[in-house]
Design a protein around this motif. Structure first.
Motif: not given
Ligand code: DBV
Length: 247
Positions: A77-86
């Motif tokens: 289970f993985v969560i990938f944030p959007r690229l405009n968040y650190d």
């Protein structure tokens, strides 16, 4: 026995309670896949089911759930944030094989060795880490090259007892997910171009490593064949590169 179903059910309902979850497309043919493996009395159906969501701040929330009887259960289970968040990645690899359980749980950092990043995204997790680590001792050897992708709050353990997975690991999973959603709630978009560029690089570094070294590759190839496996890895599990080049 489906050891990790309660983890998956909990995660989805907890996320629904705090986030506006929208569906994320799963490529056709990858929502569910099954194969019969083994011979004679040892025949087992191995079913891999995929789940995926997105939100305004989270590019892809996805889970792969492998169920193949008592000695083959996996929830990745993985969560990938959007690229405009650190934001870090939420990473859970919960694995049960004939040799036993293997548990990896972390908020995987974009910038492992930056003090300000650690102060923001690792230090707040350390109390939770220490609480659970007392009961979940260090799992020993793991690939040295994977080190940069884990935080100092990496829970890595190989419990002997299934009961430990059902109780202690489940509790740790819940605490980590809550803490992660707290980070998500607080996260503000990054607008500085330089910073955005380093985030994209860090996301790609992580993604390429995971796609290339996916420890499940061998297992998936045996069950479902090489073609399905590579497409699953690059077209769903670790899809950022494709998404960037097809925009
Ligand atoms: N691991 C995945 C995906 C899986 C999966 C997508 C859907 O990344 C399952 C399935 N992990 C899985 C399986 C094994 C592991 C092992 C089946 C056992 C492989 C085997 O023994 O044959 C964390 N997972 C592992 C290991 C680690 C992790 C360190 C032991 C690998 C080894 O000893 O070589 N999570 C994993 C990892 C990263 C991560 C390597 C790197 C950033 O986030």
């Amino acid at each position: 026995m489906t050891l990790y179903q309660p983890f998956l059910d909990y995660a989805i309902s907890y996320m629904r309670s705090r986030l506006n979850l929208q569906p994320y497309p799963i490529p056709t043919g990858f929502e569910s896949k099954s194969a019969t493996v083994g011979k004679g009395k040892n025949q087992e159906e191995v079913v891999t089911t995929s789940y995926a969501f997105q939100t305004v701040k989270l590019r892809q929330i996805r889970a792969a759930h492998v169920q193949g009887g008592n000695s083959l259960q996996v929830l990745n289970f993985v969560i990938f944030p959007r690229l405009n968040y650190d934001l870090p990645f939420f990473g859970a690899d919960l694995v049960t094989l004939p040799g036993g359980h293997l548990i990896a749980l972390d908020m995987q950092p974009l910038f492992r060795d930056e003090p300000t990043y650690q102060a923001k995204y690792t230090d707040p997790i350390l109390p939770i880490f220490h609480t659970h680590q007392q009961h979940l001792t260090w799992g020993g050897d793991f690939p040295e090259e994977a080190r940069p992708f884990f935080s100092p709050a990496f829970l890595w353990t190989r419990p002997q007892e299934t009961a430990v997975v059902e109780t202690r690991v489940f509790a740790a999973f819940q605490d980590y997910l809550k803490a992660y959603l707290d980070f998500v709630e607080q996260a503000e978009p990054i607008t500085d171009a330089q910073h955005l560029a380093t985030i994209e690089q860090a996301q790609l570094r992580y993604l390429r490593y995971r796609a290339e070294k996916d420890p499940a590759r061998g297992m998936f190839k045996r069950f479902y064949g090489a073609e399905w496996t590579e497409e699953y890895i690059h077209g769903f599990l670790f899809d950022l590169e494709r998404k960037l080049t097809t925009v």
